[in-house]
Design a protein around this motif. Structure first.
Motif, short mmCIF file in Angstrom:
data_model
loop_
_atom_site.label_atom_id
_atom_site.label_comp_id
_atom_site.label_asym_id
_atom_site.label_seq_id
_atom_site.Cartn_x
_atom_site.Cartn_y
_atom_site.Cartn_z
N PRO A 95 0.84 -1.21 0.00
CA PRO A 95 0.00 0.00 0.00
C PRO A 95 0.86 1.24 0.00
O PRO A 95 2.07 1.18 0.23
CB PRO A 95 -0.80 -0.14 1.31
N GLY A 96 0.25 2.39 -0.27
CA GLY A 96 1.01 3.63 -0.28
C GLY A 96 0.35 4.71 -1.11
O GLY A 96 -0.86 4.66 -1.38
N LEU A 97 1.12 5.69 -1.52
CA LEU A 97 0.63 6.84 -2.28
C LEU A 97 0.90 6.64 -3.77
O LEU A 97 1.97 6.17 -4.17
CB LEU A 97 1.30 8.12 -1.79
N PHE A 98 -0.10 7.04 -4.58
CA PHE A 98 -0.01 6.90 -6.04
C PHE A 98 -0.46 8.19 -6.71
O PHE A 98 -1.25 8.96 -6.15
CB PHE A 98 -0.88 5.74 -6.52
N LYS A 99 0.06 8.41 -7.94
CA LYS A 99 -0.42 9.49 -8.80
C LYS A 99 -1.39 8.89 -9.80
O LYS A 99 -1.10 7.82 -10.36
CB LYS A 99 0.75 10.14 -9.56
N GLY A 100 -2.52 9.54 -10.04
CA GLY A 100 -3.51 9.00 -10.95
C GLY A 100 -4.07 10.05 -11.89
O GLY A 100 -4.14 11.24 -11.55
N THR A 101 -4.49 9.62 -13.08
CA THR A 101 -5.06 10.53 -14.08
C THR A 101 -6.56 10.67 -13.86
O THR A 101 -7.27 9.68 -13.68
CB THR A 101 -4.80 10.01 -15.49
N TYR A 102 -7.03 11.92 -13.89
CA TYR A 102 -8.46 12.19 -13.67
C TYR A 102 -8.99 13.16 -14.72
O TYR A 102 -9.53 14.22 -14.39
CB TYR A 102 -8.68 12.73 -12.26
#
Length: 539
Positions: free
Chosen positions: A315-322
C-alpha cells in the motif's frame, strides 16, 4: 527520593548510596542540591562557575583530577557521582533527549555535565538525523543544545505528512529536518498526463536557528525569497501557518502575471496550449480558489497505510489521471477483502478525502482474449453480472443476520451454529479467492476496450489480475454522489488502473517513490480513524 533511588541503585536492605558516599567523602555539598527546572531548553543551563572548567575538560577529552575520576580507593563506585565525568557524558548522551531535563533536576553536577555540547550533538544526530557539522554553530554562538531544545524538540510535533485544508483540492505536505532547518515541502504531481514522472515539490515554509537563540519561521511562498511567517500548533495532529508579509506574494504584472506563472508551474503549459474550454474553466477556478489563502493554511496529519504480507501489493501513495482535472494523489490501503483508494488531492467533483475507488478482492475477474476484450459491451456484461452477484450476496448476508437475531431472541442464547456457518462461508470465499489468484497466469495481455478514453495512451499492455470494483462519481460541488461499477486492473507492483464503465474512461495510477519519514500509522485503528476524519471534513 524516587529519582535518587533509580540513579543510585538503593536496595531494600541498605540506604541511599549516593547520600552515604556524600557523607563519607564530605565533598560537593553544593553538588547535591536539587534543581526544579523542567524545561528541556534549560537542561544543562545555569550560572557559569569554576565547574565550567571541568566541563571544558570533559568535552575536550583532557584528564580530570583523581578525586573526580574515581571513587574511594579499594572499592567499586557505588554512586553515579563517583563515575568519571567522561563516562557520564557517554551515558547521558545515550539517553533520549526528553529524559535529560529530569537528570538536570537531580543535582548541579548532572546539570553542569549536561552543558556538554557533545551530548546534544549526539541527540541531534540520532533522534533527528542531523548530519551537518554542528561544530560550525560555534561561529554563530548557537549551541547544539539550543538546536535540539529550541528547534528540533520544540517543533517535533509537526514532522511528517499533512493534508492542507484548501477546500476540495487538498494537498500533500511533508515536513522534514533538512540540515539545520525544518522545511515544509508541498509535493505536486508531475505534469498531466505523465503519470510515471517523479513528483515535484516546492518549499512553503522553513524554520531555522542560525543567527540568534530563537527559532525563526519564514514563509517561502511567492518569488521574492523567504520572509516573515508564523506557525501555531492548534492541537494534536493539527497546526496552522500564517504569512506576515503577503505583499511578497504579489508580482509586478498583477494577477495576470501571477496566473500565468502559476499555470506554468502547475500544468507546465500556457493557457493558449489548453484548447478544451471546460479544462480552462477548471484551471482558472482552481487558481482563484487556492491563491486566496496566501499560504495561511491549516494542516491535518495523515498517515501512510499499514501493510501486511497478505496485501495484494504494497500500500502507499499513487499518482492518478483524472481527465480534465489532471493528475491527483491517491492513497491505496487494504482492509481485509477490500482495498480503498482515498484522494489526498481532489477536485470540485470529488474532493480530497473522499474514497475514489473501492476494490472487491473477493471477486476477481477473468479477462477474455484480446479481441473479445476490445468489445466494450462484452466487458460491461461481465462486470454487471458480477455486480448482480455481489448484490445477491449482500442480501443473503443481511438475511442470515436477521435469522441469527431471531434465533437468539427465541432461544435467549447465542446462535453459534449459524454464526459458524457464516464464518465458514467467508473462509470458503477467501479460499476461492486465493484459488482464483493462484490459477491466474503471472501476466495476461491487456488492452482498453474500444471507446474507453485514456489521458495516457502509454499504459501497460499486460496485467497480473483484475477485480470488480466501484468508483465514486458526482456532479460539480460533490452533488449527487454515487458509486458505479468498474474494473480494477493490477499491472505490476507499482502501477494499477481503473476502468469507469459509466464514464467510459480509464485512470492510470503510478506509485510515488519517495521515502517519507515520521509518517507510519501507530496502528490500524489510528489509520482507519484518520481516513474517517479526512472524509468527514469534505463531506
Amino acid at each position: 527520593m524516587a529519582v535518587c533511588a533509580r540513579l543510585c541503585g538503593v536496595g531494600p536492605a541498605r540506604g541511599c548510596r549516593r547520600r552515604g558516599a556524600a557523607r563519607e567523602q564530605r565533598r560537593g555539598n553544593a553538588d547535591s542540591e536539587p534543581d526544579t527546572d523542567t524545561d528541556p531548553e534549560e537542561a544543562g543551563g545555569g550560572a557559569v562557575t569554576e565547574d565550567d572548567e571541568a566541563a571544558e575538560r570533559i568535552e575536550g577529552g583532557r584528564p580530570l583530577p583523581p578525586s573526580v575520576e574515581a571513587g574511594p580507593a579499594g572499592r567499586t563506585p557505588l554512586s553515579l557521582l563517583e563515575l568519571p565525568p567522561e563516562l557520564l557524558v557517554q551515558i547521558f548522551g545515550s539517553l533520549p533527549g526528553t529524559d535529560l531535563p529530569s537528570l538536570a533536576r537531580v543535582c548541579t553536577t548532572f546539570r553542569r555535565i549536561l552543558r556538554t555540547d557533545t551530548i546534544w550533538r549526539r541527540r541531534c544526530r540520532e533522534e533527528y538525523g542531523v548530519c551537518e557539522n554542528l561544530r560550525k554553530l560555534e561561529i554563530t554562538g548557537v549551541s547544539c543544545r539550543d538546536v535540539y531544545a529550541k528547534l528540533l524538540h520544540r517543533y517535533r510535533h509537526i514532522l511528517g505528512l499533512w493534508q492542507p485544508d484548501i477546500g476540495p483540492y487538498g494537498g500533500l505536505l511533508n515536513v522534514v529536518v533538512d540540515g539545520l532547518f525544518i522545511i515544509g515541502w508541498m509535493y505536486l504531481p508531475p505534469h498531466d498526463p505523465h503519470v510515471d514522472d517523479p513528483m515535484r515539490f516546492k518549499p512553503l515554509f522553513r524554520i531555522h536557528l542560525m543567527e540568534r537563540k530563537c527559532a525563526t519561521v519564514e514563509c517561502m511562498y511567492g518569488h521574492k525569497g523567504p520572509h516573515n511567517g508564523h506557525i501555531q500548533i492548534v492541537k494534536k495532529d493539527e497546526f496552522s501557518t500564517k504569512c506576515n508579509q503577503t505583499d511578497h506574494h504579489r508580482m509586478s504584472g498583477g494577477r495576470q502575471e501571477e496566473f500565468r506563472t502559476w499555470l506554468r508551474e502547475e500544468w507546465g503549459r500556457t493557457l493558449e496550449d489548453i484548447f478544451h474550454e471546460h479544462m480552462q474553466e477548471l484551471i482558472l477556478m482552481k487558481f482563484i480558489y487556492t491563491s486566496q489563502y496566501d499560504n495561511c493554511l491549516t494542516y491535518r496529519r495523515i498517515y501512510l497505510p499499514p501493510s501486511s504480507p497478505q496485501d495484494l501489493i504494497q500500500p502507499g501513495l499513487f499518482k492518478g489521471t483524472y481527465g480534465s482535472h489532471g493528475l491527483e494523489i491517491v492513497m491505496l490501503s487494504f482492509h481485509g477483502k477490500k482495498a480503498k483508494g482515498t484522494k489526498i488531492t481532489g477536485d470540485p467533483n470529488i474532493p480530497a478525502g473522499q474514497q475514489t475507488v473501492e476494490i472487491d478482492l473477493a471477486h476477481p475477474l477473468q479477462l477474455p482474449d484480446i479481441e473479445t476484450l476490445r468489445d466494450f459491451s462484452e466487458l460491461s456484461r461481465m462486470v454487471l453480472e458480477v455486480q448482480e452477484q455481489v448484490r445477491r450476496e449482500e442480501q443473503e448476508r443481511e438475511q442470515r443476520q436477521e435469522e441469527q437475531e431471531h434465533s437468539q431472541q427465541a432461544a435467549s442464547q447465542p446462535a453459534s451454529p449459524l454464526g459458524g456457518e457464516g464464518a465458514e462461508g467467508e473462509e470458503t470465499a477467501a479460499g476461492a479467492e486465493g484459488t482464483t489468484q493462484d490459477k491466474a497466469p503471472a501476466s495476461q495481455p491487456f488492452v482498453l476496450p474500444t471507446g474507453v478514453i485514456s489521458r495516457n495512451e502509454d499504459y501497460p499492455r499486460t496485467c497480473r489480475v483484475c477485480f470488480y470494483g466501484t468508483g465514486l462519481i458526482a456532479g460539480h460541488g460533490f452533488t449527487s454522489p454515487e458509486r458505479t461499477p468498474g474494473v480494477f486492473v493490477l499491472f505490476d507492483d507499482d502501477r494499477f488502473g481503473f476502468i469507469w464503465l459509466e464514464l467510459k474512461s480509464f485512470s492510470l495510477y503510478s506509485r510515488i517513490k519517495v521515502s517519507f519519514q515520521n509518517a507510519q500509522a501507530p496502528s490500524q485503528e489510528a489509520f482507519d480513524e484518520m481516513l474517517k476524519n479526512i472524509q468527514f471534513l469534505t463531506t
